[in-house]
Scaffold this motif. Structure first.
Motif, PDB file in Angstrom:
ATOM      1  N   LYS A  80       0.804  -1.216   0.000  1.00 47.54           N
ATOM      2  CA  LYS A  80       0.000   0.000   0.000  1.00 47.54           C
ATOM      3  C   LYS A  80       0.843   1.275   0.000  1.00 47.54           C
ATOM      4  CE  LYS A  80      -4.072   1.807   2.342  1.00 47.54           C
ATOM      5  NZ  LYS A  80      -5.035   1.571   3.403  1.00 47.54           N
ATOM      6  N   TYR A  81       2.008   1.245   0.661  1.00 43.17           N
ATOM      7  CA  TYR A  81       2.798   2.458   0.803  1.00 43.17           C
ATOM      8  C   TYR A  81       4.153   2.398   0.095  1.00 43.17           C
ATOM      9  CZ  TYR A  81      -0.679   3.217   4.396  1.00 43.17           C
ATOM     10  OH  TYR A  81      -1.868   3.359   5.051  1.00 43.17           O
ATOM     11  N   ASP A  82       4.778   1.248   0.072  1.00 40.41           N
ATOM     12  CA  ASP A  82       6.089   1.098  -0.562  1.00 40.41           C
ATOM     13  C   ASP A  82       5.918   0.483  -1.945  1.00 40.41           C
ATOM     14  OD1 ASP A  82       7.505   2.067   1.645  1.00 40.41           O
ATOM     15  OD2 ASP A  82       7.503   0.103   2.604  1.00 40.41           O
ATOM     16  N   PRO A  83       6.828   0.778  -2.875  1.00 42.77           N
ATOM     17  CA  PRO A  83       6.700   0.216  -4.238  1.00 42.77           C
ATOM     18  C   PRO A  83       7.131  -1.247  -4.317  1.00 42.77           C
ATOM     19  CG  PRO A  83       8.610   1.641  -4.102  1.00 42.77           C
ATOM     20  CD  PRO A  83       7.928   1.715  -2.767  1.00 42.77           C
ATOM     21  N   ILE A  84       6.397  -2.094  -3.612  1.00 38.30           N
ATOM     22  CA  ILE A  84       6.683  -3.526  -3.610  1.00 38.30           C
ATOM     23  C   ILE A  84       5.446  -4.255  -4.131  1.00 38.30           C
ATOM     24  CG2 ILE A  84       7.297  -5.532  -2.226  1.00 38.30           C
ATOM     25  CD1 ILE A  84       8.614  -3.514  -0.258  1.00 38.30           C
ATOM     26  N   PRO A  85       5.523  -4.764  -5.352  1.00 35.01           N
ATOM     27  CA  PRO A  85       4.373  -5.473  -5.916  1.00 35.01           C
ATOM     28  C   PRO A  85       4.287  -6.910  -5.411  1.00 35.01           C
ATOM     29  CG  PRO A  85       6.138  -5.378  -7.519  1.00 35.01           C
ATOM     30  CD  PRO A  85       6.601  -4.596  -6.309  1.00 35.01           C
ATOM     31  N   GLN A  86       3.134  -7.495  -5.572  1.00 34.23           N
ATOM     32  CA  GLN A  86       2.922  -8.893  -5.188  1.00 34.23           C
ATOM     33  C   GLN A  86       3.934  -9.806  -5.873  1.00 34.23           C
ATOM     34  OE1 GLN A  86      -1.331  -9.737  -5.882  1.00 34.23           O
ATOM     35  NE2 GLN A  86      -1.138 -11.151  -4.182  1.00 34.23           N
ATOM     36  N   ALA A  87       4.265  -9.502  -7.109  1.00 30.66           N
ATOM     37  CA  ALA A  87       5.215 -10.336  -7.848  1.00 30.66           C
ATOM     38  C   ALA A  87       6.553 -10.429  -7.122  1.00 30.66           C
ATOM     39  CB  ALA A  87       5.411  -9.800  -9.262  1.00 30.66           C
ATOM     40  N   ASP A  88       6.998  -9.337  -6.479  1.00 30.23           N
ATOM     41  CA  ASP A  88       8.265  -9.375  -5.736  1.00 30.23           C
ATOM     42  C   ASP A  88       8.160 -10.261  -4.502  1.00 30.23           C
ATOM     43  OD1 ASP A  88       9.540  -7.784  -7.568  1.00 30.23           O
ATOM     44  OD2 ASP A  88       9.922  -6.127  -6.183  1.00 30.23           O
ATOM     45  N   TYR A  89       7.014 -10.192  -3.825  1.00 31.96           N
ATOM     46  CA  TYR A  89       6.809 -11.074  -2.668  1.00 31.96           C
ATOM     47  C   TYR A  89       6.938 -12.528  -3.097  1.00 31.96           C
ATOM     48  CZ  TYR A  89       4.551 -13.703   1.045  1.00 31.96           C
ATOM     49  OH  TYR A  89       4.291 -14.623   2.025  1.00 31.96           O
ATOM     50  N   TYR A  90       6.259 -12.888  -4.194  1.00 32.09           N
ATOM     51  CA  TYR A  90       6.273 -14.281  -4.621  1.00 32.09           C
ATOM     52  C   TYR A  90       7.598 -14.690  -5.256  1.00 32.09           C
ATOM     53  CZ  TYR A  90       1.648 -14.765  -2.886  1.00 32.09           C
ATOM     54  OH  TYR A  90       0.585 -14.820  -2.009  1.00 32.09           O
ATOM     55  N   PHE A 139      15.570 -10.808  -6.666  1.00 28.41           N
ATOM     56  CA  PHE A 139      15.582  -9.818  -5.591  1.00 28.41           C
ATOM     57  C   PHE A 139      14.541  -8.735  -5.863  1.00 28.41           C
ATOM     58  CE2 PHE A 139      18.138  -6.673  -2.924  1.00 28.41           C
ATOM     59  CZ  PHE A 139      17.738  -7.243  -1.738  1.00 28.41           C
ATOM     60  N   LEU A 140      14.282  -7.929  -4.862  1.00 28.96           N
ATOM     61  CA  LEU A 140      13.295  -6.862  -4.952  1.00 28.96           C
ATOM     62  C   LEU A 140      13.696  -5.818  -5.992  1.00 28.96           C
ATOM     63  CD1 LEU A 140      12.831  -6.221  -1.131  1.00 28.96           C
ATOM     64  CD2 LEU A 140      11.384  -7.625  -2.611  1.00 28.96           C
ATOM     65  N   GLU A 141      12.764  -5.461  -6.848  1.00 30.08           N
ATOM     66  CA  GLU A 141      13.055  -4.478  -7.886  1.00 30.08           C
ATOM     67  C   GLU A 141      13.393  -3.109  -7.292  1.00 30.08           C
ATOM     68  OE1 GLU A 141      11.173  -2.534 -11.944  1.00 30.08           O
ATOM     69  OE2 GLU A 141       9.969  -3.926 -10.774  1.00 30.08           O
ATOM     70  N   ILE A 142      12.783  -2.749  -6.179  1.00 28.84           N
ATOM     71  CA  ILE A 142      13.040  -1.455  -5.561  1.00 28.84           C
ATOM     72  C   ILE A 142      14.518  -1.280  -5.194  1.00 28.84           C
ATOM     73  CG2 ILE A 142      12.445  -2.219  -3.237  1.00 28.84           C
ATOM     74  CD1 ILE A 142      11.343   0.534  -2.660  1.00 28.84           C
ATOM     75  N   VAL A 143      15.207  -2.375  -4.926  1.00 31.99           N
ATOM     76  CA  VAL A 143      16.629  -2.330  -4.573  1.00 31.99           C
ATOM     77  C   VAL A 143      17.501  -2.679  -5.775  1.00 31.99           C
ATOM     78  CG1 VAL A 143      18.421  -3.223  -3.036  1.00 31.99           C
ATOM     79  CG2 VAL A 143      16.084  -2.972  -2.193  1.00 31.99           C
ATOM     80  N   ALA A 144      17.153  -3.740  -6.482  1.00 34.80           N
ATOM     81  CA  ALA A 144      17.997  -4.241  -7.569  1.00 34.80           C
ATOM     82  C   ALA A 144      17.808  -3.487  -8.879  1.00 34.80           C
ATOM     83  CB  ALA A 144      17.726  -5.726  -7.785  1.00 34.80           C
TER      84      ALA A 144
END
Length: 190
Positions: A80-90, A139-144
């Motif tokens: 909801k607040y950070d740019p982390i999509p469901q795809a990154d979680y999975y 890895f998470l797109e927000i970092v990588a």
């Protein structure tokens, strides 16, 4: 293991890598006693016997504990607040789902790579029976960044650990500095 490692001056990046992927280090000649470091991952919700919750707990421990990011919010929907999509979680889910516990180990219960790592599906609304698109373990797109590469070695835990411990990842350093600051000044920066 933790106290001994810190007292012996084990570099922090190596400390993190062993906590997530000590089984890969044992292949390189590190003593089997180092597998105790993986208690960081294996002592959570495993007693609930719900594989999805066990994996969720491991994702939470790693991302929140080491990088200060609540990725598990994306289990059911884009964060909801950070740019982390469901795809990154999975993507991270696939890393831990491709790992298995060795329950009869002499030390703590370490993880080892499964024989066949797989790329998971996004569970729509977090429901395992409601599959969405398949994602790669990475890895998470927000970092990588958008040009990140999928993990190639086994489950990807070693590559995940290296990405978390990397000098290019500012989140891990931020969390450590905050903890050191708190210990020294009795109040964290954040």
């Amino acid at each position: 293991w933790v106290v001994r490692s810190l007292n012996d001056g084990l570099p922090y990046d190596e400390f993190l890598i062993r906590q997530i992927a000590a089984d890969w280090r044992t292949k390189g000649g590190v003593p089997e006693t180092e597998l105790a470091a993986m208690g960081f991952l294996t002592l959570g919700r495993r007693f609930l016997n719900n594989r999805h919750d066990i994996i969720d707990d491991r994702i939470d421990v790693v991302t929140r504990g080491l990088m200060g990011v609540t990725v598990t919010c994306a289990r059911c929907h884009d964060h909801k607040y950070d740019p982390i999509p469901q795809a990154d979680y999975y993507s991270l889910y696939g890393v831990f789902a491709s790992s298995t516990e060795l329950k009869d180990a002499k030390n703590a219960m370490p993880l080892f790579d499964s024989d066949k790592p797989f790329n998971p599906y996004v569970f729509q609304r977090g429901q395992p029976g409601n599959r969405g698109p398949q994602v790669k373990r990475q890895f998470l797109e927000i970092v990588a960044g958008p040009d990140r590469q999928p993990f190639k070695n086994g489950s990807g835990r070693l590559e995940l650990a290296q990405a978390i411990a990397s000098r290019d990842n500012p989140l891990t350093a931020r969390v450590l500095v905050n903890r050191v600051w708190q210990q020294h000044f009795h109040s964290p920066l954040v």
